[in-house]
Every structure is written in C-alpha cells, then in structure tokens.
Design a protein around this motif. Structure first.
Motif, short mmCIF file in Angstrom:
data_model
loop_
_atom_site.label_atom_id
_atom_site.label_comp_id
_atom_site.label_asym_id
_atom_site.label_seq_id
_atom_site.Cartn_x
_atom_site.Cartn_y
_atom_site.Cartn_z
N THR A 1 0.85 -1.19 0.00
CA THR A 1 0.00 0.00 0.00
C THR A 1 0.88 1.24 0.00
N PRO A 2 0.34 2.39 -0.37
CA PRO A 2 1.14 3.62 -0.33
C PRO A 2 1.60 3.98 1.09
N GLU A 3 0.93 3.42 2.11
CA GLU A 3 1.28 3.70 3.51
C GLU A 3 2.30 2.71 4.06
N ASP A 4 3.02 2.00 3.20
CA ASP A 4 4.03 1.03 3.61
C ASP A 4 3.44 -0.19 4.31
N GLY A 5 2.24 -0.56 3.94
CA GLY A 5 1.60 -1.75 4.47
C GLY A 5 1.35 -2.73 3.34
N TRP A 6 0.45 -3.69 3.59
CA TRP A 6 0.11 -4.70 2.59
C TRP A 6 -1.38 -4.96 2.61
N THR A 7 -1.94 -5.30 1.48
CA THR A 7 -3.29 -5.83 1.40
C THR A 7 -3.17 -7.25 0.88
N ALA A 8 -4.11 -8.08 1.27
CA ALA A 8 -4.12 -9.47 0.81
C ALA A 8 -5.55 -9.97 0.76
N ALA A 9 -5.75 -10.97 -0.05
CA ALA A 9 -7.03 -11.67 -0.09
C ALA A 9 -6.88 -12.92 0.77
N LEU A 10 -7.75 -13.06 1.76
CA LEU A 10 -7.73 -14.24 2.62
C LEU A 10 -8.76 -15.24 2.13
N SER A 11 -8.38 -16.49 2.13
CA SER A 11 -9.30 -17.59 1.89
C SER A 11 -9.15 -18.51 3.09
N CYS A 12 -10.14 -18.48 3.98
CA CYS A 12 -10.04 -19.15 5.28
C CYS A 12 -10.95 -20.37 5.34
N ILE A 13 -10.44 -21.41 5.95
CA ILE A 13 -11.24 -22.61 6.18
C ILE A 13 -11.40 -22.75 7.69
N ALA A 14 -12.66 -22.78 8.13
CA ALA A 14 -12.97 -22.97 9.55
C ALA A 14 -14.19 -23.87 9.62
N GLU A 15 -14.08 -24.91 10.37
CA GLU A 15 -15.17 -25.87 10.54
C GLU A 15 -15.71 -26.34 9.19
N GLY A 16 -14.82 -26.54 8.21
CA GLY A 16 -15.21 -27.08 6.92
C GLY A 16 -15.82 -26.08 5.95
N THR A 17 -15.91 -24.82 6.33
CA THR A 17 -16.48 -23.79 5.47
C THR A 17 -15.40 -22.81 5.07
N THR A 18 -15.44 -22.38 3.80
CA THR A 18 -14.46 -21.41 3.30
C THR A 18 -15.07 -20.02 3.30
N ILE A 19 -14.35 -19.07 3.84
CA ILE A 19 -14.74 -17.66 3.87
C ILE A 19 -13.64 -16.89 3.16
N GLU A 20 -14.00 -15.98 2.28
CA GLU A 20 -13.02 -15.15 1.59
C GLU A 20 -13.27 -13.69 1.93
N GLU A 21 -12.19 -12.98 2.28
CA GLU A 21 -12.30 -11.57 2.62
C GLU A 21 -10.92 -10.91 2.51
N PRO A 22 -10.89 -9.59 2.32
CA PRO A 22 -9.61 -8.88 2.28
C PRO A 22 -9.10 -8.60 3.69
N VAL A 23 -7.80 -8.35 3.78
CA VAL A 23 -7.17 -7.94 5.03
C VAL A 23 -6.09 -6.92 4.70
N VAL A 24 -5.85 -6.01 5.62
CA VAL A 24 -4.81 -4.98 5.45
C VAL A 24 -3.89 -5.04 6.66
N PHE A 25 -2.59 -5.15 6.41
CA PHE A 25 -1.57 -5.12 7.45
C PHE A 25 -0.81 -3.80 7.33
N SER A 26 -0.62 -3.11 8.45
CA SER A 26 0.15 -1.86 8.44
C SER A 26 1.03 -1.80 9.67
N PRO A 27 2.27 -1.32 9.50
CA PRO A 27 3.10 -1.14 10.68
C PRO A 27 2.57 0.02 11.51
#
Length: 125
Positions: free
Chosen positions: A76-102
């Motif tokens: 990101t322009p703010e020296d962070g990262w964006t990512a697409a998460l694909s999560c498996i919990a209890e047999g179900t897949t959930i997809e959502e974005p996440v942003v990491f920033s220092p």
C-alpha cells in the motif's frame, strides 16, 4: 454456521515496509514486517487462558481454529500490505480482504469488510 461466523468475527480480538508499487505474491519476502507471531494482548503470547496469538507467514494466516491462505498480496502507499484471505474454519471457506500496516513496533490489522477499525497486535518474542 453461527459458531463459524462468531469464530471468524472474534479473530481480530483473539487473535510493513515496502515500495508503493504493487507486488505479486511471489515477491513477498519471508521477512516482511507482518511475518511472525502476534497477539492482540501481549500476555497471550505466553498465557493463552483468555486469548491466543496468531501466526502470519509470507502467504498464510493461522488462527486457533482456522487456516487462511493469503493471495494477491500488494503493498500500500502507507508502507503496508493488502491481501485476499481464503479461510477454512469448521469445513467452510470464507473469503475476505485484510490490510496489514506497521504501527511503530506493532501491527495494525484491518478487515475492511467488517469495518474501518484496526486491531493492534504486538509481536510475540
């Protein structure tokens, strides 16, 4: 399904430097700032009776009851990262974005689909 949703929504509570040009997954270094073991409460690094740390790898996000693959990682322009998460919990897949920033020596994590507020995490030693 309510239990899965509750677990995923609780993740931020229980559970970054770079160029401004977008980068692909393959260019993410294993030593990126976000890589490590993090806790929303530093006590959870050693005492997991009330909460637990999360582990973030270069391309995976690991919680207590879920595993997420991270793809489409870009800086990101703010020296962070964006990512697409694909999560498996209890047999179900959930997809959502996440942003990491220092945030100093902490990591701010935002799940944009859940709202604009960041949760600060401290690195576990």
């Amino acid at each position: 399904m309510p239990r899965l949703l509750s677990a995923l929504l609780a993740l931020p509570l229980l559970a970054a430097c770079g160029d401004t040009a977008p980068q692909s997954d393959a260019s993410q270094p294993a030593d990126a700032f976000y890589v490590g073991v993090w806790a929303a409460d530093p006590a959870w690094c050693t005492d997991q009776s009330e909460g637990f740390p999360i582990t973030i790898e270069a391309d995976r996000f690991l919680g207590r009851e879920n595993t997420c693959d991270m793809s489409a990682i870009t800086t990101t322009p703010e020296d962070g990262w964006t990512a697409a998460l694909s999560c498996i919990a209890e047999g179900t897949t959930i997809e959502e974005p996440v942003v990491f920033s220092p945030a100093g020596d902490q990591l701010a994590i935002i799940w944009p689909d859940r709202g604009p507020d960041a949760t600060l995490f401290s690195r576990c030693e």
